[in-house]
Design an enzyme around this catalytic site. Structure first.
Site, short mmCIF file in Angstrom:
data_model
loop_
_atom_site.label_atom_id
_atom_site.label_comp_id
_atom_site.label_asym_id
_atom_site.label_seq_id
_atom_site.Cartn_x
_atom_site.Cartn_y
_atom_site.Cartn_z
N HIS A 105 14.70 1.93 6.15
CA HIS A 105 14.74 1.76 7.60
C HIS A 105 13.72 0.73 8.01
CE1 HIS A 105 12.08 5.10 6.48
NE2 HIS A 105 11.29 4.72 7.48
N HIS A 107 11.46 -0.34 11.10
CA HIS A 107 10.93 0.04 12.40
C HIS A 107 10.84 -1.23 13.27
CE1 HIS A 107 8.96 3.97 11.08
NE2 HIS A 107 9.06 3.37 9.90
P1 5GP Z 1 8.51 6.20 7.46
O1 5GP Z 1 7.17 6.85 7.43
O2 5GP Z 1 9.44 6.77 6.41
O3 5GP Z 1 8.44 4.71 7.45
O4 5GP Z 1 9.12 6.53 8.90
C1 5GP Z 1 9.98 7.58 9.14
C2 5GP Z 1 10.20 7.63 10.64
O5 5GP Z 1 11.30 8.47 10.90
C3 5GP Z 1 9.02 8.18 11.42
O6 5GP Z 1 8.60 7.22 12.39
C4 5GP Z 1 9.57 9.44 12.08
O7 5GP Z 1 9.09 9.66 13.39
C5 5GP Z 1 11.08 9.19 12.08
N1 5GP Z 1 11.89 10.39 11.97
C6 5GP Z 1 11.73 11.43 11.11
N2 5GP Z 1 12.68 12.34 11.29
C7 5GP Z 1 13.48 11.87 12.30
C8 5GP Z 1 14.64 12.40 12.94
O8 5GP Z 1 15.16 13.47 12.62
N3 5GP Z 1 15.19 11.62 13.92
C9 5GP Z 1 14.65 10.42 14.30
N4 5GP Z 1 15.26 9.77 15.27
N5 5GP Z 1 13.55 9.92 13.71
C10 5GP Z 1 12.97 10.63 12.73
#
Ligand code: 5GP
Length: 121
Positions: A105, A107
């Site tokens: 993903h 951001h």
């Molecule tokens: P990472 O740390 O993997 O780069 O970011 C994961 C992101 O996914 C975090 O910013 C977190 O807030 C978001 N996230 C986690 N679970 C969910 C969810 O169920 N729905 C949405 N929309 N975002 C999520």
């Protein structure tokens, strides 16, 4: 390295419609939705629909069509949300990158002045 995708991750469940999301944009190869814990006024996650666990996995193994569709979605998101004054795009990967959800993903974070990406020396 060999990439081992876990199809039970939360974004895979979002893609299967098992968990709701607030969609910002969608095309054949990508989905963009609001982050559930926004770090700024704009915080959108853009994900490919294919089973790729990280940016390097996606860049190495996704087809040209999937890659084009993904970046077209990034472009449409930036058109739709207010990032006229700039934004930050972040892709965390695996342990050292502190990636929580093992589905690639990007951001898109903005809508306000951000701090420096890493602490200055
Ligand atoms: P990472 O740390 O993997 O780069 O970011 C994961 C992101 O996914 C975090 O910013 C977190 O807030 C978001 N996230 C986690 N679970 C969910 C969810 O169920 N729905 C949405 N929309 N975002 C999520």
């Amino acid at each position: 390295m060999a990439f081992d995708y876990d199809s039970e991750n939360i974004f895979a469940k979002i893609l299967r419609g098992e968990i709701p999301n607030r969609t910002v944009y969608e095309n054949e190869h990508a989905l963009a939705f609001e982050d559930i814990r926004p770090q700024a006024p704009v915080h959108v996650l853009v994900i490919p629909k294919g089973p790729y666990m990280s940016l390097d996995h996606f860049a190495q193994e996704a087809s040209p069509e999937e890659q084009a569709g993904f970046f077209a979605a990034v472009g449409e998101v930036c058109r739709k949300v207010d990032v006229s004054h700039g934004f930050r795009a972040i892709a965390n990967a695996r342990l050292h990158g502190v990636q929580d959800v093992p589905h690639f993903h990007l951001h898109i974070i903005g809508g306000a002045q951000l701090g420096r990406m890493l602490p200055a020396d």
